[in-house]
Scaffold this active site. Structure first.
Site, mmCIF file in Angstrom:
data_model
loop_
_atom_site.group_PDB
_atom_site.id
_atom_site.type_symbol
_atom_site.label_atom_id
_atom_site.label_comp_id
_atom_site.label_asym_id
_atom_site.label_seq_id
_atom_site.Cartn_x
_atom_site.Cartn_y
_atom_site.Cartn_z
ATOM 1 C CG HIS A 14 40.287 119.727 55.412
ATOM 2 N ND1 HIS A 14 39.263 120.093 54.580
ATOM 3 C CD2 HIS A 14 40.878 118.644 54.819
ATOM 4 C CE1 HIS A 14 39.211 119.279 53.538
ATOM 5 N NE2 HIS A 14 40.195 118.395 53.650
ATOM 6 C CG HIS A 73 41.078 121.476 50.457
ATOM 7 N ND1 HIS A 73 42.290 121.129 51.012
ATOM 8 C CD2 HIS A 73 40.375 120.321 50.377
ATOM 9 C CE1 HIS A 73 42.330 119.833 51.230
ATOM 10 N NE2 HIS A 73 41.174 119.313 50.873
ATOM 11 N NE ARG A 91 42.812 112.931 49.391
ATOM 12 C CZ ARG A 91 42.513 113.170 50.674
ATOM 13 N NH1 ARG A 91 41.524 114.012 50.976
ATOM 14 N NH2 ARG A 91 43.175 112.589 51.643
HETATM 15 C C1 SIN Z 1 36.487 117.652 47.539
HETATM 16 O O1 SIN Z 1 35.715 116.691 47.704
HETATM 17 O O2 SIN Z 1 36.239 118.547 46.725
HETATM 18 C C2 SIN Z 1 37.714 117.776 48.386
HETATM 19 C C3 SIN Z 1 38.052 116.498 49.007
HETATM 20 C C4 SIN Z 1 39.152 116.640 50.023
HETATM 21 O O3 SIN Z 1 39.000 117.344 51.016
HETATM 22 O O4 SIN Z 1 40.202 116.046 49.812
#
Ligand code: SIN
Length: 289
Positions: free
Chosen positions: A104, A264, A280
């Site tokens: 996504h 990702h 984040r």
């Molecule tokens: C992650 O947890 O590695 C990625 C998180 C996200 O999709 O922002």
């Protein structure tokens, strides 16, 4: 310290060295970082030791920040920080436990999807030999677009697709967590939206495939079976190994990515008592062109 940029041996990504993000970054260094961000799509800053305030302050240099719709997972003192974690407190998740289990781009389900995200690793799960678990993979949907045949490029050029966060929750419920929930208020804040299948980066001018496995559920004007088959072909193409960089996390990594040209996925190969705890920030973006 001099800021230097070191490209990964991959379709995207670079490490930025010579920056301590707990200290103010000069305008000259910031300009270098911003150029590298536009060029490489994923930037890694190793060995950082930053407070939530410093994380937010550095993120703000790139623009305004989102307050994420999943408000139950916001940092209690810093609403600009989304907690991404499998850690529980009295049986409740303190962060999004399954933030990225499908390919996504963050907030592609919004009318103005996020420009980028900055994820800071505070606790990382490890296997019993000490190897890190919970890696994150990034694919360049711009390099993947360039590698499409001219016929496929022409076929998708003017198509539009629908994106929805509720759709992702439905998949999570079916695939691995029947209890994951988007409440009614949250669902109302993010009704499904339409974006082009091919997006153009407003700064680099590069085109990329924008539909993604997590949030896209339909292509407008195509019969369901044809849309499904086309989406499935595009998604298999994007995740080909030559377009992917795999990030193996270390505590203190700050990784930032551009949500326009790269997709990702987070790999869920760990479980409590192995703890994964991250912060984040999410940069606001513009309506796709
Ligand atoms: C992650 O947890 O590695 C990625 C998180 C996200 O999709 O922002």
């Amino acid at each position: 310290m001099t800021v230097t940029i070191h490209s990964f041996d991959a379709a995207l990504g670079a490490e930025v060295r010579g920056v301590d993000l707990s200290k103010p970054v000069s305008d000259t260094d910031f300009a270098k970082i911003e150029r590298a961000y536009n060029e490489h799509s994923v930037l890694l800053f190793r060995d950082q030791d930053i407070s939530p305030e410093q994380h937010v302050a550095f993120s703000r240099r790139f623009g305004d920040l989102e307050i994420h719709v999943l408000d139950q997972y916001l940092h209690p003192e810093h609403k600009e920080i989304l907690v991404v974690s499998n850690v529980e407190d009295e049986g409740r998740n303190i962060g999004v436990p399954d933030a990225g289990r499908y390919w996504h781009t963050d907030l592609s389900y919004a009318a103005e999807p996020s420009r980028g995200s900055l994820l800071y690793a505070i606790e990382i799960p490890h296997d019993d030999k000490g190897a890190p678990l919970g890696e994150t993979r990034f694919a360049s949907a711009a390099v993947a677009y360039d590698a499409l045949t001219d016929e496929m490029k022409a076929r998708i050029e003017n198509l539009e697709a629908e994106f929805s966060l509720a759709h992702r929750f439905k998949k999570i419920n079916e695939d691995f967590d029947p209890d994951a929930e988007l409440n009614e208020t949250q669902e109302e804040q993010v009704p499904s939206v339409t974006h082009k299948v091919v997006r153009t980066h407003p700064i680099t001018g590069r085109k990329n495939i924008y539909v993604n496995e997590g949030h896209t559920f339909r292509i407008k004007g195509l019969p369901a079976a044809e849309a499904e088959s086309l989406l499935s072909d595009l998604w298999s193409h994007i995740k080909r190994p030559e377009f992917v960089y795999t990030h193996r996390w270390r505590k203190g990594d700050l990784l930032m990515w551009d949500n326009i040209p790269c997709q990702h996925i987070a790999i869920g190969d760990y479980a409590l008592p192995q703890r994964r705890y991250m912060h984040r920030t999410t940069l606001k973006g513009d309506a796709p062109i």
